[in-house]
Design a protein around this motif. Structure first.
Motif, PDB file in Angstrom:
ATOM      1  N   ARG A 134       0.833  -1.200   0.000  1.00 39.15           N
ATOM      2  CA  ARG A 134       0.000   0.000   0.000  1.00 39.15           C
ATOM      3  C   ARG A 134       0.874   1.260   0.000  1.00 39.15           C
ATOM      4  NH1 ARG A 134      -0.494   2.610   5.335  1.00 39.15           N
ATOM      5  NH2 ARG A 134      -0.037   1.050   6.911  1.00 39.15           N
ATOM      6  N   VAL A 135       0.301   2.304  -0.576  1.00 34.54           N
ATOM      7  CA  VAL A 135       0.915   3.626  -0.551  1.00 34.54           C
ATOM      8  C   VAL A 135      -0.094   4.540   0.128  1.00 34.54           C
ATOM      9  CG1 VAL A 135       1.738   5.556  -1.957  1.00 34.54           C
ATOM     10  CG2 VAL A 135       2.181   3.194  -2.681  1.00 34.54           C
ATOM     11  N   GLY A 136       0.344   5.346   1.067  1.00 34.96           N
ATOM     12  CA  GLY A 136      -0.596   6.204   1.793  1.00 34.96           C
ATOM     13  C   GLY A 136      -1.266   5.428   2.904  1.00 34.96           C
ATOM     14  N   ALA A 137      -2.424   5.937   3.337  1.00 31.97           N
ATOM     15  CA  ALA A 137      -3.123   5.312   4.462  1.00 31.97           C
ATOM     16  C   ALA A 137      -3.768   4.006   4.023  1.00 31.97           C
ATOM     17  CB  ALA A 137      -4.183   6.266   4.999  1.00 31.97           C
ATOM     18  N   GLU A 140      -6.686   3.512   1.293  1.00 31.68           N
ATOM     19  CA  GLU A 140      -6.728   4.673   0.402  1.00 31.68           C
ATOM     20  C   GLU A 140      -6.854   4.240  -1.057  1.00 31.68           C
ATOM     21  OE1 GLU A 140      -3.602   8.164  -0.418  1.00 31.68           O
ATOM     22  OE2 GLU A 140      -3.986   7.862   1.713  1.00 31.68           O
ATOM     23  N   ARG A 142      -4.259   3.106  -2.991  1.00 28.14           N
ATOM     24  CA  ARG A 142      -3.056   3.325  -3.820  1.00 28.14           C
ATOM     25  C   ARG A 142      -2.032   2.246  -3.489  1.00 28.14           C
ATOM     26  NH1 ARG A 142      -1.098   8.528  -1.976  1.00 28.14           N
ATOM     27  NH2 ARG A 142       0.327   8.517  -3.752  1.00 28.14           N
ATOM     28  N   GLY A 840      -6.921   6.361  -6.654  1.00 26.92           N
ATOM     29  CA  GLY A 840      -6.337   5.029  -6.514  1.00 26.92           C
ATOM     30  C   GLY A 840      -6.660   4.170  -7.730  1.00 26.92           C
TER      31      GLY A 840
END
Lengths: 980, 296
Positions: A134-137, A140, A142, A840
């Motif tokens: 995952r990227v970000g929270a 999210e 992404r 996303g």
């Protein structure tokens, strides 16, 4: 003597043709090929599997030959594990299609729609092809692609840290339907963690408990094929457990003239095939069953001798009626007394089923003798408070008739299942995980999985690494938004790893999404109880096997799988090595080669060992065809270990096992003889040694020591001392428990909502990415009877609001007489969703509605932005999607209902059904998770905690089954006040 | 003599469409080279379809009461009836299974029960039509299937020697409707003629072709009832004459079986004799009418 034309006698011709058949069969070839009426051979003869030629239908009218290599594997959709044959194009190494594997003893070459649809899953344009981080929270949407090495190292470091810092219970593996036998439990054992968590308590643990208290084994194996009467409390012909293997045998028996009784409040496809269809008020099933039992007992229509020999009536009399004469006649009198209140009139009043129907069913059941096959799975056992007693009361009919392990009767599953001993068998860890086995539920047959988010919210623990393995608890479990809250909380769940072939509501909020193989992309071993016999099925990566047949050497399944999709077997070996790279934790040794000490175990060696050493008869069978055992399994995909098992409990115990034997008061025989190592590791209850440390070896029946059942008494436990001693004396006998949806428990205007049924061509998240299946079934309207619809002037297609304890959902009505008045029904199989991409990745195109999901404190609201629609992808069929509906995700509005005895989530809901209000839209869902906390606390209060009720200072009866079973010392309850 | 069950299965397999793998089966049975699929289709698809219902049913057609009765027999012995329970291959496979069940049963009383089931299948559902059927196939043009039918006939004869007939012939044979009376319409007469268990005759399309040639009639190609009606329309006197001769031939064939098969062969023989007499009566009546007409 007759002679043929050239003078050869008929007798010698007979001998010649027999010899010819033997010779051809010994070569592994088919003597009677092609569709034949004298032999099952409607599939490509196995000797032509290397080069099967068909005409290409798309080239018609030209005759263009198409060649395929046929490689067997095992379906990975539902838990039936039916055999598949992959038709592999030898030029492109693509799978053209999947059909049935005629060599598979369970499915016998026949499949349901979900088997061939495996092809859709393989070619699904939305499938996950590489490890993602995952990227970000969390949630999210992404993602970044990462290498397997990076993902493995990150996960391994965290697990190693939890283990070395003495926090092993912070590692948890949560599995949906396992689809394999024992591999991953062995991995967890090797890590020394009690981290196995299953979905079973939202599925089958109610029925399992009922069977387990009787027999010490937790599943039924009905021999439908040979039954005279089949009694189903489930929808077996369309979607029940082991649906295809059982359904084909049910239909065979029906064609033979056997009678079918179906108890289902809903007019299921199965009910339409029944000789007797009963649609009772939900939760009253046990009352009907006990009325049948009473009808048999009061008229003497039961097998007295079987009851006398195999029920633990002596223990019952001695414990509960010590002052009465301890004779079988006394017991029979008490038995009749005990059940006389369950008259047909009583059952009719509870269930709404007519008295004469119950009497007719009683006659039919009583007439079946030892050929009564019965089955309850999910359905009533999974719907109701006390549902576990439904299975227990159903089994009582078999136990009365002696239809236990008889031809056409009901067999305990462990005797119709074979789990071979693996190459390494680490002992179970000396750990107890209170998150899965809390003291409130000492008799729960399986982990209290659906309470996990509540326990985490209660502060009972945290998780360092949480694996969801082909499992979607946010969608599948009740109270999914509480799951969502907890899985988003990084303090409660440090790292969430989703092992999955497909996107799901749960994988959206993972830290890692790791792509795992589908049926033709992974190795597994399976064995399930589908008739009176034992078999093993082999799942294998078919392209790897096809290429190896052509002489290539493949060392890693990723080489032949699409993208970077892996298989779990190799993944776990690799991860285990990275957790313990130098072997100092004692983990690595369980994942090392024996052929090449110090090197990694390969899947090749793992299965080679099992097939050569642990499956009786397989090496000999393979040798008959000039093959090694692994070659045989790669070629045929299945092997029947034992064709007919029969009444194992009657087997006499060998004198060598009776060394130093002593009997207890009721005939349980203990001896000092060492237990021989088990050949079949199929799990059963484990009766404990006596106080002198002697092992239970059998039970004395009329002077002869016989094997008996894996219960504490060795008998069929009509009377359960376990229930009596652990706080539930009122349920020590099979009885009827009024459900939480009993009319007396309902408020005015409430209806029962049944949500436990499947759609025949769907299989939860796994089937979701199969385009053929989606086209066949993609909605779940609310079944409602015309008499209930009339006051609201409802018509099919109108929107209704269904209000539960914690919120509501808005769905379309389907007005039908196929449901009992006062009851509504909605299948749990539909209602997949995804939030809008917001930058996303847009995923789940053919499966999920796009929704807006907002949260205000503990209040959640879901609104549908759009259904599914056509879209462009590498599969032209996605541009041909003609439907928009995907159903409604009702489970989000259900709070948790743990049965205080079995631990099963009791699915049925008391709801109010009203016309949709202005502003309501299809698919709207509103939930308050604080309300779900209140309901959780209410049900928790119904539990009887081991700390107050344990008779021996332990957490749980040791003899009960448990996937990972620590040593007895670990079972001791912690000192009061010291925490757990 | 104890029959080898595999022999029955092998004979059953060979009335299925030929497959290269059948070569081994045929060789083991001393049969000639396998025919091609066209020969099989002609014989079993066009001339003499191998379903009991056609030879035992009161309409002489596929399915119906006769097929249901045989499906009931499968159920009675605890088996699931296959899609085509009365196909010859299925019956031979079932018979092989019953032989195995009997041979494999150690307990004498149960073995006797298995034997009764075998006897019932043989005498009620096989010998009631297969002697006539194998005779008809033996008379076909196919060398392979001629030999196959002869061998099947020998095997069945061996079973007759092994298993005495039941005390009374099969109820369904006794219940077969008589031939239609002298006033019956042509279509009813044609149907009865083409219903073997009523007429005692097994008439294939090839037989009708031969009849047309013999009588110098034009052949109209269609289903058998259409063909026979066309022959009667062209020259009823000649056609009845030919049918009477055919019936004589069949009566003689059935007579040959009387010693072996008893009441079963007598039923078939008597029906053929009645058929011959009926055809002659009709022929003679027509002749008289024609004579009167020409005289008038």
């Amino acid at each position: 003597m007759n002679s043929s034309k050239n003078g050869t006698s008929v007798a010698s011709l007979g001998e010649r043709v027999s010899a010819a058949r033997d010779a051809v069969t010994a070569r592994g070839e088919t003597f009677y090929p092609g569709p034949s009426r004298v032999h099952y051979a409607a599939h490509p003869p196995k000797e032509r599997w290397d080069n099967w030629v068909e005409l290409d239908s798309r080239s018609w009218p030209k005759r263009v030959e198409k060649r395929s290599m046929l490689v067997p594997t095992t379906c990975f959709n539902c838990e039936s594990a039916c055999g598949l044959l992959a038709y592999v194009d030898p030029d492109t190494f693509q799978v053209r299609k999947f059909e049935g594997n005629p060599e598979h003893p369970g499915s016998r070459g026949r499949n349901c729609a979900k088997g061939p649809a495996t092809l859709n899953q393989v070619t699904d344009p939305d499938r996950i092809l590489a490890p993602l981080k995952r990227v970000g929270a969390r949630g999210e949407g992404r993602w970044e692609q990462v290498s397997w090495d990076d993902a493995l190292d990150d996960i391994a470091v965290r697990i190693r840290r939890a283990i070395t810092e003495k926090r092993p219970n912070e590692v948890m593996y949560h599995v949906g339907r396992p689809g394999e036998d024992g591999y991953t439990e062995r991995v967890l054992a090797s890590w020394g963690v009690d981290g196995h968590n299953s979905h079973t308590n939202v599925c089958s643990s109610g029925a399992r408990a009922g069977y387990h208290f009787w027999t010490g084994i937790d599943r039924p194996s009905p021999d439908h094929d040979k039954a005279d009467v089949m009694f189903l409390i489930s929808s077996h012909l369309e979607s029940g457990h082991y649906f295809n293997p059982h359904a084909q045998r049910v239909m065979d028996a029906k064609a033979r003239g056997a009678k079918l009784i179906v108890v289902d409040t809903r007019l299921s496809n199965t009910a339409t095939h029944a000789d007797h269809w009963l649609a009772p008020h939900p939760g009253s099933e046990a009352a009907i069953l006990l009325a049948i039992a009473n009808g048999m007992i009061s008229t003497g229509r039961y097998d007295r001798e079987f009851v006398r020999r195999w029920w633990n009536w002596r223990e019952y009399l001695a414990t509960e009626h010590p002052k009465l004469e301890q004779t079988f006649e006394t017991f029979e009198r008490l038995l009749a007394e005990q059940y006389k209140e369950y008259t047909p009139e009583f059952a009719a009043a509870e269930s709404g089923v007519a008295v004469d129907v119950i009497e007719a069913i009683t006659d039919t059941v009583a007439g079946a003798g030892t050929r009564l096959s019965t089955h309850n799975w999910r359905s009533a056992a999974a719907g109701n408070l006390g549902g576990w007693q439904v299975a227990r009361c159903l089994f009582m009919l078999n136990a009365l008739l002696g239809a236990v392990s008889s031809e056409g009767g009901l067999h305990p599953n462990a005797w119709n299942k074979f789990i071979p001993r693996p190459i390494h068998n680490p002992g179970h860890p000396p750990m107890w995980n209170d998150l899965t086995w809390p003291t409130e539920y000492p008799l729960a047959l399986n982990e209290m999985s659906f309470l996990l988010p509540h326990f985490l919210k209660d502060g009972r623990g945290t998780l360092e690494v949480y694996f969801t393995r082909v499992y979607n608890p946010v969608w599948t479990n009740p109270d999914g938004l509480t799951w969502s809250e907890v899985l988003r909380d990084e303090e409660k769940v440090g790292l969430h790893v989703a092992l999955t072939p497909t996107w799901s509501e749960t994988s959206y909020i993972a830290d890692y999404v790791l792509p795992m193989g589908l049926a033709p992309e992974r190795h597994d071993l399976t064995s399930y109880e589908q008739y009176d016999g034992q078999w093993i099925g082999f799942r294998q990566p078919v392209l790897r096997t096809a290429r190896e047949r052509l002489g290539e050497k493949i060392a890693d399944t990723r080489e032949t799988n699409p993208g970077e999709v892996w298989e779990e077997n190799e993944f776990w070996i690799e991860l285990s090595w990275r957790i313990d790279p130098d072997g100092t934790l004692g983990i690595r040794q369980h994942h090392e080669s024996r052929e090449k000490p110090g090197e990694k175990l390969t899947v090749e060696e793992y299965y080679k060992f099992i097939f050569e050493n642990s499956v009786p008869g397989l090496p000999e069978k393979a040798a008959e065809e000039g093959m090694l055992p692994l070659e045989y399994m790669r070629r045929y995909g299945a092997f029947e270990v034992l064709p007919q098992v029969g009444q194992l409990f009657e087997h006499e115990i060998d004198a060598t096992m009776l060394e130093g034997a002593v009997d207890d008061l009721f005939g349980r025989v203990y001896s000092t003889a060492a237990k021989p190592p088990a050949v079949n590791l199929a799990p059963t209850g484990t009766p404990v040694p006596d106080d002198a440390g002697r092992n239970p070896v059998g039970v004395r029946i009329d002077g002869t020591v016989r094997r008996g059942f894996p219960t504490p008494s060795g008998m069929l436990e009509f009377y359960s001392p376990t229930l009596s001693q652990w706080g539930w004396p009122e349920y020590a006998l099979p009885t009827y428990i009024r459900s939480h949806v009993h009319p007396e428990a309902m408020e005015q205007g409430q209806k029962v909502l049944i949500s436990t049924f499947r759609l025949p061509t769907q299989i939860h998240t796994r089937g979701a990415n199969a385009k053929w299946l989606n086209e066949l079934a993609h909605t779940n309207p609310l079944w409602i009877h015309p008499t209930d619809a009339a006051p609201m002037t409802l018509r099919s297609g109108d929107l209704v609001r269904v209000t539960t304890e914690i919120g509501y959902f808005v769905v379309k009505a389907w007005v039908t007489e196929g449901i009992r008045p006062g009851v509504v029904a909605c299948s749990h199989h539909m209602g997949r969703w995804k939030t809008a991409p917001a930058g996303g990745t847009d995923i789940g195109g053919q499966t999920a509605a796009t929704v807006d999901l907002t949260r205000t404190g503990t209040s959640w609201k879901m609104s549908r932005l759009s259904g599914v629609k056509p879209y462009s992808s590498n599969d032209p069929d996605t541009s041909r999607i003609w439907w928009t509906d995907v159903g409604v995700h009702q489970n989000l509005t259900f709070s948790v209902h743990p049965d205080p005895v079995s631990g099963q989530h009791c699915w049925h809901q008391a709801v109010r059904v009203t016309r949709a209000e202005p502003g309501d839209a299809y698919g709207d869902i509103v939930v308050d998770t604080e309300k779900s906390r209140e309901v959780y606390r209410h049900w928790l209060e119904m539990a009887r905690d081991a700390r107050e009720h344990s008779p021996d200072g332990t957490r749980r009866p040791y003899w009960l089954m448990r996937p990972l079973k620590p040593s007895r010392e670990v079972y001791r309850l912690p000192e009061q006040g010291s925490g757990s | 003599m104890t029959i080898e069950p595999e022999l029955l299965r092998a004979l059953g397999a060979l009335c299925e469409p030929p497959d290269p793998a059948h070569r081994v089966v045929a060789a083991a049975l001393d049969l000639p080279s396998l025919p091609d699929v066209a020969e099989h289709t002609d014989l079993f698809g066009m001339q003499l379809v191998p379903y009991a219902a056609v030879y035992l049913g009161p309409e002489g057609m596929l399915g119906g009461e006769a097929a249901s009765r045989i499906a009931g027999f499968w159920r009675a012995v605890g088996m699931t009836p296959p899609a085509e329970p009365d196909h010859l291959a299925a019956l031979l496979g079932l018979y092989a299974m019953l032989v195995e069940a009997e041979q494999g049963e150690p307990e004498p009383a149960r073995r006797a029960l298995r034997r009764e089931a075998r006897r019932a299948l043989l005498w009620e559902h096989m010998l009631t039509w297969l002697p006539a059927y194998t005779t008809a196939v033996s008379g076909s043009d196919s060398v392979f299937y001629g030999d196959w039918a002869a061998l099947l006939g020998q095997v069945l004869a061996g079973e007759v020697a092994e298993l005495d007939p039941p005390a009374t012939p099969a109820q369904h044979l006794r219940a077969v409707p008589e031939l239609p009376g002298p006033d019956a319409e042509t279509k009813d007469l044609v149907r009865a003629t083409l219903t073997p268990v009523r007429s005692g005759l097994v008439l294939s399309r090839r037989d009708l072709l031969r009849g047309a040639h013999t009588g110098g009639l034009g052949l109209r190609v269609g289903e058998r009832a259409f063909m026979l009606r066309a022959m009667l329309d062209q020259d009823a006197v000649v056609t009845f004459g030919w049918l009477a001769t055919e019936a004589d031939r069949w009566a003689a064939r059935h007579q040959d079986d009387v010693d072996l098969l008893g009441a079963v062969a007598i039923h078939w023989r008597d029906r053929a004799i009645a058929m011959a007499a009926d055809c002659r009566t009709r022929r003679d009546s027509l002749r008289e009418v024609l004579a009167d007409t020409s005289a008038g």
